[in-house]
Design a protein around this motif. Sequence first.
Motif, short mmCIF file in Angstrom:
data_model
loop_
_atom_site.label_atom_id
_atom_site.label_comp_id
_atom_site.label_asym_id
_atom_site.label_seq_id
_atom_site.Cartn_x
_atom_site.Cartn_y
_atom_site.Cartn_z
N ALA A 127 -10.21 20.92 -11.85
CA ALA A 127 -11.26 21.81 -11.80
C ALA A 127 -12.55 21.51 -11.08
N ASP A 128 -13.14 20.48 -11.26
CA ASP A 128 -14.26 20.04 -10.77
C ASP A 128 -14.19 19.80 -9.02
N PHE A 129 -14.90 20.59 -8.12
CA PHE A 129 -14.55 20.33 -6.80
C PHE A 129 -14.34 19.05 -6.33
N CYS A 130 -15.36 18.22 -6.72
CA CYS A 130 -15.39 16.93 -6.29
C CYS A 130 -14.55 15.75 -6.98
N ALA A 131 -13.71 16.56 -7.96
CA ALA A 131 -12.85 15.58 -8.49
C ALA A 131 -11.58 15.27 -7.60
N ILE A 132 -11.49 15.94 -6.62
CA ILE A 132 -10.43 15.48 -5.74
C ILE A 132 -10.73 13.93 -5.23
#
Lengths: 320, 194
Positions: free
Chosen positions: B63-68
């Motif tokens: 969910a968090d954009f930067c969790a990638i």
Amino acid sequence: MRRLRPIVCSLLTVGALASGAALNAAPLAFVTNQGPDNVTVLDLESGKTLATIAVGKDPAGVAWDARHRQIFISNPSAGSVSVIAADRPDKAHSFATGQSPLGIATDPIRDQLYVADFYSRRVDIFSTRDFTRRGHFTLGNAPSGLAVTPDGHWLAVANRDDDNLALIDLRTGQHAAEIAVGGHPFGVTIAPDGNTLFTANVTSNDVSVVDLVARREVRRIPVGEAPYASALDVKRGRLFVTNQQGSTVSVISPLTGETLATVNVGDYPEGIQYSVTRDRIYVASWFDNALYEINPESFKLERTMACGDGSRAFGSFIAE
Amino acid sequence: MRPLYSPRDVPALAEEFCMLRRFALALCCVLPLAATAHGPSRQKVEQEITIKAPAAKVWALVADFCAIEKWHPAIAKCEGTGGNDVGAARTLHVGAADGPVIKEELLIHDPGKMMYKYKITETDVKILPVATYAAFLTVSDSGDGSSKVVWKSAFYRSWGKANPPADQSDEAAINAVTGTLEAGLANLKKLAEK
């Protein structure tokens, strides 16, 4: 701004006349499928697929030739155009063009087809009788959508990478004007009166309303993300615009600039057209491989017809 | 029949039109380098994977954009601004913390639908030869305690003229994107099923 009124009034009158002259036969849609390199032929009354016809690589543009009841398909990755007989849609004949044909349109009064060559700053002219090359017009950068006024006097071409619209006088063959519009104009739609034109501007997220008599942009109407092409509901004078990145169709009034509705459709909607016979709007979804039918009165999506992978239908894809 | 337009609206509309034009002009000056030239045929790559874990658990991972940077094996580091708001940015370092950079922007973030959409604003054509790239990442509940993740992307090849070199062709772009999506989803499955 004042001169817009008579233009759009006459636009509606001519539209009403056109709808009275509709043919009896069921209209057919010819949808280009980029993935399998073919065209889905749909009966718009029954919603059934009548045929799937192999054409050239990455088919994109479509042009209905009412004079000879045939459909032309541009194949940008094959450097060819395919032609299909509308009354016997079972196979296509292809002929070579420039290296990257994309936008494509027929001439309403001459036996001519215009093919915009995306990489070559050119529109090639072909005979619609024997498909031989008759010459070309020199255009700007990345010529994309194109359309001819109903009287056959003017050819309008969107020079996408120049942010303008070129106007060619088909009676003299002369380049008549370049009209500045929004960012990266792509699809071009001309009102039935031949005086008003709309460009869908991909990078400025708006539609330019162009007065072809005064040769200038008279309005800029905001729509959704990355608009691609438009269709005019000639009965009601409303413009339907596909928004590639918005996965929507904007319904706008060219008169007031007002947004009347935003219709959710599949992802990457591309080609769009109004059928006078059916009084419905048809939209191809490139990502979801379908043709949608929208009711222009209720703005409801009423029907989904499956097509092949990467449905584009860029141009006049309805034979009626 | 409704009037076609009301004359009193005209001055207001004219003013609005002029303002829009000024705004558009200002934008043009601010964003002169947006790379938008591309060829005539957009390409698509869609990948999906079934994960034996509830959708809520999988969504929490992505969910968090930067969790990638945590779930995609090729992303060594993510620097984000704006959290999960529309317009949030992430700078991805590929392979290593000082590796090639890809910059992306969040277009839609919808936790209710467990979906986000983003676009690439800057790429390195040596690792990802694409232009005008946008993608959706969606998690859905399969109803039996498992979930499905769909990652669908659309883009043009980076080469904006005719006759692309082999490493910037449609095929090269499709291969690079396919590899990126497959690797990400496979590792996400591994993490979620732990």
